[in-house]
Design a protein around this motif. Sequence first.
Motif, PDB file in Angstrom:
ATOM      1  N   ALA A  22       0.774  -1.242  -0.112  1.00  0.00           N
ATOM      2  CA  ALA A  22      -0.080   0.014  -0.109  1.00  0.00           C
ATOM      3  C   ALA A  22       0.766   1.323   0.055  1.00  0.00           C
ATOM      4  O   ALA A  22       0.374   2.257  -0.698  1.00  0.00           O
ATOM      5  CB  ALA A  22      -0.925  -0.044   1.154  1.00  0.00           C
ATOM      6  N   VAL A  23       1.840   1.558   0.875  1.00  0.00           N
ATOM      7  CA  VAL A  23       2.895   2.184   0.882  1.00  0.00           C
ATOM      8  C   VAL A  23       3.485   2.642  -0.573  1.00  0.00           C
ATOM      9  O   VAL A  23       3.618   3.701  -1.155  1.00  0.00           O
ATOM     10  CB  VAL A  23       3.999   2.318   1.796  1.00  0.00           C
ATOM     11  CG1 VAL A  23       5.106   3.128   1.882  1.00  0.00           C
ATOM     12  CG2 VAL A  23       3.258   2.160   3.342  1.00  0.00           C
ATOM     13  N   ARG A  24       3.703   1.472  -1.108  1.00  0.00           N
ATOM     14  CA  ARG A  24       4.550   1.673  -2.637  1.00  0.00           C
ATOM     15  C   ARG A  24       3.527   2.249  -3.538  1.00  0.00           C
ATOM     16  O   ARG A  24       3.711   3.132  -4.393  1.00  0.00           O
ATOM     17  CB  ARG A  24       5.213   0.412  -2.814  1.00  0.00           C
ATOM     18  CG  ARG A  24       6.246   0.163  -2.469  1.00  0.00           C
ATOM     19  CD  ARG A  24       6.924  -1.215  -2.904  1.00  0.00           C
ATOM     20  NE  ARG A  24       6.085  -2.512  -2.869  1.00  0.00           N
ATOM     21  CZ  ARG A  24       5.998  -3.534  -2.125  1.00  0.00           C
ATOM     22  NH1 ARG A  24       6.589  -3.469  -0.840  1.00  0.00           N
ATOM     23  NH2 ARG A  24       5.332  -4.462  -2.135  1.00  0.00           N
ATOM     24  N   ALA A  25       2.266   1.792  -3.455  1.00  0.00           N
ATOM     25  CA  ALA A  25       1.089   2.297  -4.435  1.00  0.00           C
ATOM     26  C   ALA A  25       0.963   3.610  -4.149  1.00  0.00           C
ATOM     27  O   ALA A  25       0.475   4.281  -5.051  1.00  0.00           O
ATOM     28  CB  ALA A  25       0.016   1.162  -4.235  1.00  0.00           C
ATOM     29  N   ASN A  26       0.794   3.907  -2.732  1.00  0.00           N
ATOM     30  CA  ASN A  26       0.619   5.289  -2.594  1.00  0.00           C
ATOM     31  C   ASN A  26       1.700   6.282  -3.248  1.00  0.00           C
ATOM     32  O   ASN A  26       1.245   7.283  -3.711  1.00  0.00           O
ATOM     33  CB  ASN A  26       0.393   5.623  -1.035  1.00  0.00           C
ATOM     34  CG  ASN A  26      -0.580   4.735  -0.502  1.00  0.00           C
ATOM     35  OD1 ASN A  26      -1.757   4.400  -1.306  1.00  0.00           O
ATOM     36  ND2 ASN A  26      -0.753   4.620   0.739  1.00  0.00           N
ATOM     37  N   VAL A  27       2.739   6.011  -2.982  1.00  0.00           N
ATOM     38  CA  VAL A  27       4.007   6.753  -3.662  1.00  0.00           C
ATOM     39  C   VAL A  27       3.717   6.742  -5.218  1.00  0.00           C
ATOM     40  O   VAL A  27       3.848   8.133  -5.535  1.00  0.00           O
ATOM     41  CB  VAL A  27       5.366   6.022  -3.228  1.00  0.00           C
ATOM     42  CG1 VAL A  27       6.411   6.747  -4.118  1.00  0.00           C
ATOM     43  CG2 VAL A  27       5.516   6.323  -1.614  1.00  0.00           C
TER      44      VAL A  27
END
Length: 392
Positions: A22-27
């Motif tokens: 989720a963190v990577r997708a948000n970035v």
Amino acid sequence: MNETPALRTAPLRARAEIDLAAVRANVRTLRAMAPGAALMAVVKADGYGHGAVACARAAVAAGADWLGTATPQEALALRAEAGFPDHVRIMCWLWTPGGPWREAIEADLDVSVSAMWALGEVTEAARLAGRPARVQLKADTGLGRSGCQPGEDWAELVREALRAEAGGLLRVTGLWSHLACADEPGHPSIAAQLGLFREMVAYAEERGVRPEVRHIANSPATLTIPESHFDLVRTGIALYGISPSPDLGPPSDFGLRPAMTLSASLALVKQVPGGHGVSYGHRYVTPGATTLGLVPLGYADGIPRHASSAAPVLVEGKWRTIAGRVAMDQFVVDLSGDQPAPGAEAVLFGPGDRGEPTAEDWAQAAGTIAYEIVTRIGKRVPRVYVNEEPDG
């Protein structure tokens, strides 16, 4: 799905599961919103409670160009972990007199300077270190916290910074500021601050400052104010999939996904009669015969005491409400006669996929903001990382 190995099978009183996918997708989503700007992943306060190192690595893997912290100690700890590509910069901005300027210079950090005392300390540290400092000059364009005032103060700071740069003691790598009301769409201070920032940047550049980056956009500005993006956007709470403000809309409106799910195992389930007081002060009394569930989390774990008798918890597919006061280590929910087994999962908040409450639901119940809900989760709650390996 992959998970922190040491915690895969261990029974846990509670856990904060952090979805690094989720963190990577948000970035990636945030980068697409500001395609002409670099992206700083702000991982101060231990990554807003999510874990600074793990989230920094995930953000860099997804294309973050900068990492940001508040204190120099946070930045130095992050640098000590190593493993980041050479092009990734680390910046810190909350300094007090006598801070570790030399250590920051030797660690190749970008440091913020808002006043002449700080410029004096960083230049002296550069002399001792025998290498120039990377300095970003901060302008107070209207927030009224750190930052140099416009006018004579800014003129002096710019003049002396250029003098120190000419002497080989520093390199002015950035000009920056911070918005006060970017989470309030249409607030008149937004246009006023952007206008003043442009003026203060122009003044510095006309006198010879050549910054690598100019930046003022925080998470809400990144999401909704394209004209604020300049060379760099600083994304904090949005990085973790939380909307900066209910006024802007839920995370899903921006393609963001909350990364943290906070849950616990019920420590006890018991039947009680009507009229039974619950927790300190008996602020909750059972209206009739019922079952109570004991959730082993309390304000020592970061559960807001203001959430007493208000915040929601998902147990066996149903929303329950905290019954009575949140104590230091535990709170109670009224299960309305249901009898889940001890050890059953109680989900305080998460993305909402399973019908569980969100951090915003907790913020509303406690009279605060979602930033505080996730950031205050304490060290007694293990962070369990899932999807640690980059996608594909």
